[in-house]
Design an enzyme around this catalytic site. Sequence first.
Site, PDB file in Angstrom:
ATOM      1  N   LYS A  13       0.890  -1.170  -0.120  1.00  0.00           N
ATOM      2  CA  LYS A  13       0.103  -0.117   0.217  1.00  0.00           C
ATOM      3  C   LYS A  13       0.900   1.229   0.021  1.00  0.00           C
ATOM      4  CE  LYS A  13      -2.056  -1.050   3.835  1.00  0.00           C
ATOM      5  NZ  LYS A  13      -1.699  -2.048   4.218  1.00  0.00           N
ATOM      6  N   ARG A  88      -9.239   0.736   9.062  1.00  0.00           N
ATOM      7  CA  ARG A  88      -8.784  -0.399   9.442  1.00  0.00           C
ATOM      8  C   ARG A  88      -9.854  -1.554  10.293  1.00  0.00           C
ATOM      9  NH1 ARG A  88      -2.979   0.459   9.339  1.00  0.00           N
ATOM     10  NH2 ARG A  88      -1.861  -1.075   9.786  1.00  0.00           N
ATOM     11  N   ARG A 127      12.099  -6.079   4.024  1.00  0.00           N
ATOM     12  CA  ARG A 127      12.276  -4.640   4.195  1.00  0.00           C
ATOM     13  C   ARG A 127      13.128  -4.100   5.322  1.00  0.00           C
ATOM     14  NH1 ARG A 127       6.218  -1.713   5.143  1.00  0.00           N
ATOM     15  NH2 ARG A 127       6.168  -3.062   7.232  1.00  0.00           N
ATOM     16  N   ARG A 139      11.465  -0.466  11.655  1.00  0.00           N
ATOM     17  CA  ARG A 139      10.262  -0.027  12.520  1.00  0.00           C
ATOM     18  C   ARG A 139      10.059  -1.092  13.815  1.00  0.00           C
ATOM     19  NH1 ARG A 139       4.998   0.158   8.532  1.00  0.00           N
ATOM     20  NH2 ARG A 139       4.122  -0.621  10.480  1.00  0.00           N
ATOM     21  N   ARG A 150      -0.125  -8.168  14.022  1.00  0.00           N
ATOM     22  CA  ARG A 150      -0.527  -7.274  12.936  1.00  0.00           C
ATOM     23  C   ARG A 150      -1.467  -8.024  11.923  1.00  0.00           C
ATOM     24  NH1 ARG A 150       4.639  -4.565  11.328  1.00  0.00           N
ATOM     25  NH2 ARG A 150       3.612  -3.432   9.475  1.00  0.00           N
TER      26      ARG A 150
HETATM   27  P1  AMP Z   1       0.912   0.896   9.200  1.00  0.00           P
HETATM   28  O1  AMP Z   1       2.048   1.792   9.163  1.00  0.00           O
HETATM   29  O2  AMP Z   1      -0.061   1.199   8.493  1.00  0.00           O
HETATM   30  O3  AMP Z   1       1.368  -0.665   9.117  1.00  0.00           O
HETATM   31  O4  AMP Z   1       0.410   1.140  10.825  1.00  0.00           O
HETATM   32  C1  AMP Z   1       1.390   0.877  11.692  1.00  0.00           C
HETATM   33  C2  AMP Z   1       0.477   0.748  13.109  1.00  0.00           C
HETATM   34  O5  AMP Z   1      -0.147   1.910  13.551  1.00  0.00           O
HETATM   35  C3  AMP Z   1      -0.573  -0.211  13.145  1.00  0.00           C
HETATM   36  O6  AMP Z   1       0.111  -1.645  13.480  1.00  0.00           O
HETATM   37  C4  AMP Z   1      -1.395   0.270  14.164  1.00  0.00           C
HETATM   38  O7  AMP Z   1      -0.820  -0.119  15.543  1.00  0.00           O
HETATM   39  C5  AMP Z   1      -1.284   1.747  14.046  1.00  0.00           C
HETATM   40  N1  AMP Z   1      -2.431   2.218  12.932  1.00  0.00           N
HETATM   41  C6  AMP Z   1      -2.290   2.539  11.813  1.00  0.00           C
HETATM   42  N2  AMP Z   1      -3.257   2.872  11.464  1.00  0.00           N
HETATM   43  C7  AMP Z   1      -4.223   2.676  12.243  1.00  0.00           C
HETATM   44  C8  AMP Z   1      -5.786   2.428  12.046  1.00  0.00           C
HETATM   45  N3  AMP Z   1      -6.306   3.070  11.016  1.00  0.00           N
HETATM   46  N4  AMP Z   1      -6.433   2.023  13.339  1.00  0.00           N
HETATM   47  C9  AMP Z   1      -5.818   1.583  14.367  1.00  0.00           C
HETATM   48  N5  AMP Z   1      -4.392   1.501  14.557  1.00  0.00           N
HETATM   49  C10 AMP Z   1      -3.832   2.245  13.161  1.00  0.00           C
END
Ligand code: AMP
Length: 193
Positions: A13, A88, A127, A139, A150
């Site tokens: 994404k 999400r 990554r 990360r 996740r």
């Molecule tokens: P990402 O970079 O999209 O993989 O997001 C990293 C982390 O941020 C996720 O594992 C969640 O802990 C938090 N996070 C990001 N977007 C959301 C969302 N829309 N709702 C809840 N937690 C989020």
Amino acid sequence: MRLILLGPPGAGKGTQSARLEKKFGIPQLSTGDMLRAAVKAGTPVGLKAKAVMESGGLVSDEIVVGIIADRIGEADCAKGFILDGFPRTVAQAKALDAMLKQKGMKLDAVVELVVDEKALVARMENRVKETLAAGGAVRADDNPEAFAKRLTQYREQTAPVSDYYKSVGELRTVDGMAAIDDVTAQLDKVLAK
Ligand code: AMP
């Protein structure tokens, strides 16, 4: 163009959003990036989100909905935006519907990058390797335990978001297992419809 990109962690994404950002001249709104920035800056939101993010859990709907509501009201979103990592949960999707309605905005497309879950752990490990090789910071949630959580969160909370958009006839899909340029070409095609 107001667009949502759906797909599990590691689906691509972020990579595709960055390309769409250039193509359409609209910002990529990644709730993950915004939350990581908040954690780094030590803001109240960041302090609340830090531990749950590190463990691979989901931050509360209230926090992320608030972040997005503020962000899409900013001037650079006037022409549109790409949502990456939001919504999400089905509750977030419904909150987004209400928010857009209230602002007199409509979504143009919801696209899911469909991937084979078995490939995702390898992508995450890759990554990490690439980030380390480039001298970057890995990360906090790119480790086997947090990544497994996740994926579970995705299956339980986020896969239903695809069903939600499917039920209202808005979901388009592309094959996220294809090479990066092919995925971009597929996205061009589904977005031209
Ligand atoms: P990402 O970079 O999209 O993989 O997001 C990293 C982390 O941020 C996720 O594992 C969640 O802990 C938090 N996070 C990001 N977007 C959301 C969302 N829309 N709702 C809840 N937690 C989020």
